[in-house]
Design an enzyme around this catalytic site. Structure first.
Site, PDB file in Angstrom:
ATOM      1  N   ASP A  49      -1.961 -35.180 -64.245  1.00  0.00           N
ATOM      2  CA  ASP A  49      -2.404 -34.310 -63.143  1.00  0.00           C
ATOM      3  C   ASP A  49      -3.145 -35.129 -62.088  1.00  0.00           C
ATOM      4  O   ASP A  49      -3.017 -34.886 -60.882  1.00  0.00           O
ATOM      5  CB  ASP A  49      -3.345 -33.217 -63.662  1.00  0.00           C
ATOM      6  CG  ASP A  49      -2.592 -31.985 -64.169  1.00  0.00           C
ATOM      7  OD1 ASP A  49      -1.494 -32.164 -64.735  1.00  0.00           O
ATOM      8  OD2 ASP A  49      -3.088 -30.859 -63.999  1.00  0.00           O
ATOM      9  N   LYS A  97      -9.152 -44.354 -75.770  1.00  0.00           N
ATOM     10  CA  LYS A  97     -10.619 -44.420 -75.717  1.00  0.00           C
ATOM     11  C   LYS A  97     -11.113 -44.839 -77.095  1.00  0.00           C
ATOM     12  O   LYS A  97     -11.952 -44.184 -77.731  1.00  0.00           O
ATOM     13  CB  LYS A  97     -11.160 -43.041 -75.289  1.00  0.00           C
ATOM     14  CG  LYS A  97     -12.613 -43.019 -74.908  1.00  0.00           C
ATOM     15  CD  LYS A  97     -12.932 -43.671 -73.584  1.00  0.00           C
ATOM     16  CE  LYS A  97     -14.426 -43.693 -73.354  1.00  0.00           C
ATOM     17  NZ  LYS A  97     -14.862 -44.640 -72.324  1.00  0.00           N
ATOM     18  N   ASP A 114     -10.725 -43.816 -69.172  1.00  0.00           N
ATOM     19  CA  ASP A 114     -11.593 -43.511 -68.029  1.00  0.00           C
ATOM     20  C   ASP A 114     -11.445 -44.596 -66.954  1.00  0.00           C
ATOM     21  O   ASP A 114     -11.370 -44.307 -65.757  1.00  0.00           O
ATOM     22  CB  ASP A 114     -13.056 -43.332 -68.463  1.00  0.00           C
ATOM     23  CG  ASP A 114     -13.552 -44.402 -69.422  1.00  0.00           C
ATOM     24  OD1 ASP A 114     -12.737 -45.234 -69.882  1.00  0.00           O
ATOM     25  OD2 ASP A 114     -14.754 -44.413 -69.737  1.00  0.00           O
ATOM     26  N   TYR A 122      -5.137 -31.226 -79.152  1.00  0.00           N
ATOM     27  CA  TYR A 122      -4.303 -30.035 -79.015  1.00  0.00           C
ATOM     28  C   TYR A 122      -3.719 -29.596 -80.362  1.00  0.00           C
ATOM     29  O   TYR A 122      -2.721 -28.906 -80.417  1.00  0.00           O
ATOM     30  CB  TYR A 122      -3.171 -30.281 -78.015  1.00  0.00           C
ATOM     31  CG  TYR A 122      -3.598 -30.289 -76.555  1.00  0.00           C
ATOM     32  CD1 TYR A 122      -4.937 -30.260 -76.207  1.00  0.00           C
ATOM     33  CD2 TYR A 122      -2.659 -30.321 -75.531  1.00  0.00           C
ATOM     34  CE1 TYR A 122      -5.327 -30.266 -74.882  1.00  0.00           C
ATOM     35  CE2 TYR A 122      -3.046 -30.329 -74.197  1.00  0.00           C
ATOM     36  CZ  TYR A 122      -4.385 -30.298 -73.878  1.00  0.00           C
ATOM     37  OH  TYR A 122      -4.772 -30.307 -72.566  1.00  0.00           O
ATOM     38  N   ASP A 137      -2.159 -35.292 -70.485  1.00  0.00           N
ATOM     39  CA  ASP A 137      -2.210 -34.058 -69.688  1.00  0.00           C
ATOM     40  C   ASP A 137      -3.072 -34.284 -68.446  1.00  0.00           C
ATOM     41  O   ASP A 137      -2.677 -33.979 -67.315  1.00  0.00           O
ATOM     42  CB  ASP A 137      -2.788 -32.936 -70.577  1.00  0.00           C
ATOM     43  CG  ASP A 137      -2.507 -31.554 -70.021  1.00  0.00           C
ATOM     44  OD1 ASP A 137      -1.776 -31.443 -69.026  1.00  0.00           O
ATOM     45  OD2 ASP A 137      -3.024 -30.569 -70.576  1.00  0.00           O
TER      46      ASP A 137
HETATM   47  N1  GGG Z   1       4.362 -25.877 -67.038  1.00  0.00           N
HETATM   48  C1  GGG Z   1       3.217 -26.442 -67.585  1.00  0.00           C
HETATM   49  C2  GGG Z   1       2.124 -25.479 -67.857  1.00  0.00           C
HETATM   50  O1  GGG Z   1       2.335 -24.317 -68.104  1.00  0.00           O
HETATM   51  N2  GGG Z   1       0.916 -25.990 -67.793  1.00  0.00           N
HETATM   52  C3  GGG Z   1      -0.237 -25.242 -68.150  1.00  0.00           C
HETATM   53  C4  GGG Z   1      -1.018 -25.896 -69.238  1.00  0.00           C
HETATM   54  O2  GGG Z   1      -2.157 -25.541 -69.460  1.00  0.00           O
HETATM   55  N3  GGG Z   1      -0.431 -26.853 -69.929  1.00  0.00           N
HETATM   56  C5  GGG Z   1      -1.018 -27.534 -70.990  1.00  0.00           C
HETATM   57  C6  GGG Z   1      -0.139 -28.655 -71.444  1.00  0.00           C
HETATM   58  O3  GGG Z   1       0.744 -29.093 -70.721  1.00  0.00           O
HETATM   59  O4  GGG Z   1      -0.341 -29.151 -72.556  1.00  0.00           O
END
Ligand code: GGG
Length: 326
Positions: free
Chosen positions: A227, A167, A199, A120, A223
């Protein structure tokens, strides 16, 4: 003392769940001054800019920021906002609530996600029609900062240690540096660690989440894996997060804009309201934070539920039920 809170709802259901969390904060006897600012897809369409300078400046100067959700412009919005508050860690608790139909009700995890670099870092190129590239940045300094936070976190919270999910068998230089640095800081602090390939973690956490507690991971892994954990506890509507820096914090639900339900008034506000509880704790209001956590827990167990949890209540119904319990 007045606390300046920047409120940035963003796009989609961010526009619905962020005001719900502000209502909860306003119902407490704390002197907050809320200032709302725009960011995201809609403002980009209007002005050409997803993150206006005044929004960035507001987050960079407020005591704390409450953020909703980012959609297509996530890279232009949420990543710079995390930089604005100098947040180097994203704390993402994932726990099952009593009464909620969860795939793994025994889940109780906290992800400590590196928040500034990895894939990122924003260094991407389209070299030719056929070839695109991405530079993955991992630094010793960012890994150290995260590891020091993780050591304090497990000591303060009475955890036995933490797991490093990485990883490094494939990304030898980047995740190798991450793993070695985190391990070395933990050693210096006398904190126990174990390691798992990310993984393998994905499979193992689904089969037996109780084998994990605090999980320290690079940015993208944090991230994605958080999820995944949302899927174990009843959905993304339940996961809060805190982006924490040395002087400020930004608090946001883990979920995004949920375009499929945006505008219908049925988004689950729990994740954002629990993020607001994390904001309260960050500002030193532990008692009020506990009250919000308890009110959310009781509402989820005994109160109205939004459709994602099998109910037919609206965002407003659930928010009112939480406020009534405070
Ligand atoms: N509220 C979290 C949000 O907007 N998530 C959308 C997203 O793509 N987030 C990427 C991240 O959390 O780095």
């Amino acid at each position: 003392m007045t606390h300046e809170i920047a409120v940035i709802p963003g796009d989609g259901i961010g526009q619905e769940v962020t005001p719900a969390a502000v209502d909860v904060l306003e119902s407490l006897e704390i002197d907050f001054e809320f200032t709302e600012a725009d960011a995201g897809d809609a403002v980009k369409e209007e002005t050409g800019e997803a993150l206006p300078q005044e929004t960035y400046d507001l987050a960079a100067s407020a005591d704390a920021t409450l953020f909703g959700a980012a959609g297509e412009t996530a890279a232009d919005v949420i990543l710079p906002l995390r930089t604005a508050v100098d947040s180097f860690v994203n704390i993402r608790p994932a726990k099952a609530y009593p009464g909620i139909d969860a795939v793994r009700p025994e889940t109780d995890l906290v992800f400590l996600r590196e928040n500034t670099e990895g894939v990122y870092s924003g260094i991407e190129d389209r070299l030719t029609q056929d070839v695109s590239t991405l530079t993955r940045v991992v630094t010793e300094s960012a890994s150290e900062r995260l590891a020091e936070f993780a050591c304090d976190y497990v000591e303060d919270g009475d955890h036995d240690g933490f797991t490093i999910a990485h990883k490094a068998n494939v990304m030898r230089e980047t995740d190798g540096l991450f793993r070695d640095t985190v391990n070395s800081v933990a050693d210096e602090n006398g904190v126990e660690t174990d390691e798992v390939l990310m993984d393998a973690f994905a499979t193992r956490v689904c089969l037996d989440p109780e084998q994990f507690d605090v999980v320290v991971c690079p940015n993208l892994a944090g991230d994605v894996l958080s999820d995944l954990a949302a899927g174990l506890v009843g959905g993304l509507g339940l996961l809060p997060s805190a982006n924490v820096g040395p002087e400020r914090g930004l608090f946001e639900p883990v979920h995004g804009t949920a375009p499929d339900i945006a505008g219908e008034g049925v988004a689950n506000p729990a994740a954002t309201i629990v993020s607001a509880a994390m904001l309260l704790e960050y500002l030193g209001y532990d008692e009020e934070s506990d009250r919000v956590h308890e009110a959310v827990e009781d509402t989820l167990e005994n109160g109205p539920r939004t459709p994602d949890l099998g109910g037919n209540a609206s965002t407003e119904d659930v928010t009112d039920a939480i406020i009534e319990r405070l």
